[in-house]
Design an enzyme around this catalytic site. Sequence first.
Site, PDB file in Angstrom:
ATOM      1  N   GLU A  55     -14.201  -1.089   5.796  1.00 43.51           N
ATOM      2  CA  GLU A  55     -13.803  -1.220   7.035  1.00 43.51           C
ATOM      3  C   GLU A  55     -14.412  -0.763   8.335  1.00 43.51           C
ATOM      4  OE1 GLU A  55      -9.760   0.450   6.437  1.00 43.51           O
ATOM      5  OE2 GLU A  55     -10.245   2.155   7.812  1.00 43.51           O
ATOM      6  N   GLU A  65      -8.752   1.918  -2.168  1.00 48.59           N
ATOM      7  CA  GLU A  65      -9.810   1.847  -0.991  1.00 48.59           C
ATOM      8  C   GLU A  65     -10.555   2.932  -0.502  1.00 48.59           C
ATOM      9  OE1 GLU A  65      -7.330   0.287   2.253  1.00 48.59           O
ATOM     10  OE2 GLU A  65      -8.748   0.768   3.834  1.00 48.59           O
ATOM     11  N   TYR A 103      -2.721  11.404   7.654  1.00 50.05           N
ATOM     12  CA  TYR A 103      -2.979  10.349   8.250  1.00 50.05           C
ATOM     13  C   TYR A 103      -2.659   9.106   7.220  1.00 50.05           C
ATOM     14  CZ  TYR A 103      -4.844   6.463  10.622  1.00 50.05           C
ATOM     15  OH  TYR A 103      -5.292   5.152  10.953  1.00 50.05           O
ATOM     16  N   ARG A 105       0.891  -1.237   0.063  1.00 53.14           N
ATOM     17  CA  ARG A 105       0.051   0.053   0.072  1.00 53.14           C
ATOM     18  C   ARG A 105       0.942   1.234  -0.048  1.00 53.14           C
ATOM     19  NH1 ARG A 105      -4.143   1.951   4.578  1.00 53.14           N
ATOM     20  NH2 ARG A 105      -2.413   3.411   5.244  1.00 53.14           N
ATOM     21  N   HIS A 139      -9.278   6.824   2.155  1.00 56.96           N
ATOM     22  CA  HIS A 139      -9.802   7.245   3.628  1.00 56.96           C
ATOM     23  C   HIS A 139     -11.261   8.015   3.582  1.00 56.96           C
ATOM     24  CE1 HIS A 139      -6.927   5.444   6.287  1.00 56.96           C
ATOM     25  NE2 HIS A 139      -5.821   6.075   5.523  1.00 56.96           N
ATOM     26  N   ARG A 188     -13.957  -5.045   2.687  1.00 60.45           N
ATOM     27  CA  ARG A 188     -12.899  -4.576   3.495  1.00 60.45           C
ATOM     28  C   ARG A 188     -12.930  -5.049   4.942  1.00 60.45           C
ATOM     29  NH1 ARG A 188      -8.086  -3.994   4.135  1.00 60.45           N
ATOM     30  NH2 ARG A 188      -7.948  -1.818   5.008  1.00 60.45           N
ATOM     31  N   ASP A 225      -5.161   3.958  -0.090  1.00 57.47           N
ATOM     32  CA  ASP A 225      -6.366   4.083   0.627  1.00 57.47           C
ATOM     33  C   ASP A 225      -6.705   5.559   0.691  1.00 57.47           C
ATOM     34  OD1 ASP A 225      -8.211   4.261   2.625  1.00 57.47           O
ATOM     35  OD2 ASP A 225      -6.906   3.070   4.091  1.00 57.47           O
ATOM     36  N   TRP A 249     -12.973  11.464   6.674  1.00 55.74           N
ATOM     37  CA  TRP A 249     -11.382  10.821   6.556  1.00 55.74           C
ATOM     38  C   TRP A 249     -11.660   9.241   6.524  1.00 55.74           C
ATOM     39  CZ3 TRP A 249      -8.450   7.788   9.372  1.00 55.74           C
ATOM     40  CH2 TRP A 249      -8.792   7.594  10.609  1.00 55.74           C
ATOM     41  N   GLU A 306      -4.713  -7.435   4.527  1.00 58.20           N
ATOM     42  CA  GLU A 306      -3.763  -6.211   5.011  1.00 58.20           C
ATOM     43  C   GLU A 306      -2.964  -6.915   6.366  1.00 58.20           C
ATOM     44  OE1 GLU A 306      -6.169  -3.124   6.788  1.00 58.20           O
ATOM     45  OE2 GLU A 306      -4.212  -1.808   6.710  1.00 58.20           O
TER      46      GLU A 306
HETATM   47  C1  CS2 Z   1      -6.741   2.241   7.622  1.00 61.55           C
HETATM   48  C2  CS2 Z   1      -6.783   1.845   9.309  1.00 61.55           C
HETATM   49  O1  CS2 Z   1      -5.771  -0.011   7.466  1.00 61.55           O
HETATM   50  C3  CS2 Z   1      -6.480   0.874   6.969  1.00 61.55           C
HETATM   51  O2  CS2 Z   1      -6.751   0.559   5.991  1.00 61.55           O
HETATM   52  O3  CS2 Z   1      -7.864   2.749   7.001  1.00 61.55           O
HETATM   53  O4  CS2 Z   1      -5.514   2.532   9.464  1.00 61.55           O
HETATM   54  C4  CS2 Z   1      -7.916   2.781   9.971  1.00 61.55           C
HETATM   55  O5  CS2 Z   1      -7.747   4.079   9.833  1.00 61.55           O
HETATM   56  C5  CS2 Z   1      -7.894   2.278  11.212  1.00 61.55           C
HETATM   57  O6  CS2 Z   1      -7.763   1.133  11.416  1.00 61.55           O
HETATM   58  C6  CS2 Z   1      -9.072   2.822  11.991  1.00 61.55           C
HETATM   59  O7  CS2 Z   1      -8.891   2.319  13.403  1.00 61.55           O
HETATM   60 MG    MG Z   2      -8.277   1.914   5.297  1.00 61.48          MG
END
Ligand code: CS2
Ligand code: MG
Length: 410
Positions: free
Chosen positions: A269, A243, A160, A148, A219, A290, A217, A410, A346
């Site tokens: 996620e 993602e 982030y 990634r 976000h 995800r 990602d 985000w 992941e």
């Molecule tokens: C992220 C994570 O792993 C990912 O794809 O989006 O770091 C996510 O931000 C955190 O797990 C949130 O708790």
């Molecule tokens: Mg993510």
Amino acid sequence: MATIERAEVLVTSPGRNFVTLRITTSDGVTGLGDATLNGRELSVAAYLREHVAPILVGLDPQRIEDTWQYLYRGAYWRRGPVTMAAIAAVDVALWDIKGKVAGMPVYQLLGGQSRRGALAYGHASGSDLPSLFQSIRNHLDEGFKAIRVQTGVPGLGQVYGVATDQKPGARYDYEPAGRGVAPAEEAWDTRSYLRHIPTIFAAVREEFGYDLPLLHDGHHRMTPNQAAILGKSLEPYDLFWLEDCTPGENQEGLRRVRSQTTTPLAIGEVFNTVFDYQTLITEQLIDYVRSAVTHTGGITALKKLMDFAAVYQIKSGFHGPTDVSPVGQAAALHLDVSLPNFGIQEYMKHSDDTLRVFRTGYTFEDGLLHPGDAPGLGVEYDDELGATFEYSPAYLPVNRLQLDGSMHDW
Ligand code: CS2
Ligand code: MG
């Protein structure tokens, strides 16, 4: 017949906060389940302690499906991250117990291995190109076969998902930088991001070639139209996936993205049930699911979700950040090796302290993860050590627009 004798909630913080449920049967068999909800940990701990643990006592630990239905339908209040993380913890702990009673690793109970191991992707990142390249090299040296890519954006500060330090194993995941009574704030500008990211993927392809699967990602930071623009502009760089391009709760919004770009899409996620995916799956608006076992109601629910997705040729790409505990990660790996429609997993290695509290049996070799062959999940919890790491609040950052300080997704 053995019954459930005890359900205990264990909270520990070896670098970051984790909530674990341990179920013990009248025969003395124990099972572990992950109940960690990053930044809202104690809400799940209270849900389990106050409302779930007392009603588990006396139930038959072998009745996984019935217990799942009892907790889901019986609560009256359905879905939501707290409820589904609590149900997941019970579900996974009962699978752990069933495996131990059967003398088999959980993946055997799910139908056995469909592959040698689960292809893992790691998190490379850098605030600029040289540091990003270094981070990709570090990940290749660690054995990753899919990576990634996250980067800083010119004009913005800390973003982030981007590590500030590029030493091998460096991480960005708020361990323990996010500790405090309130979240840190970051600044964001989507137009700068949309302009910058394609230049980064062009440079990475130029440096590392086209064989390496690359992921990115978003976000949840884009509107459907912005996501369509990014997906299109990344097409020449052959991404494995893009993602969370939009906040996926408006599932219909993905129609716009899908009709405009062939870049593969991964979402989910932050979802907690199959219903969050219904339109995305039946209309084939995504390529990868995800979800984490921990946040989607456990192995029982995620296996059904993946069977539903398989009908539409949609694959798994389970969430595996370090805020999913080693118990949650092990549960994902048992599903990964057994599912016919596995895509990728992941993987961020947990801190050394975390791996001392949670002793894991899973392995990472030649780019593939394997859950190991111990009966059950293959994870043991060290109570004494766990108790030495006391919980303290820690939060993900929040995201505000650089232009005027508006709160942003985000
Ligand atoms: C992220 C994570 O792993 C990912 O794809 O989006 O770091 C996510 O931000 C955190 O797990 C949130 O708790
Ligand atoms: Mg993510």
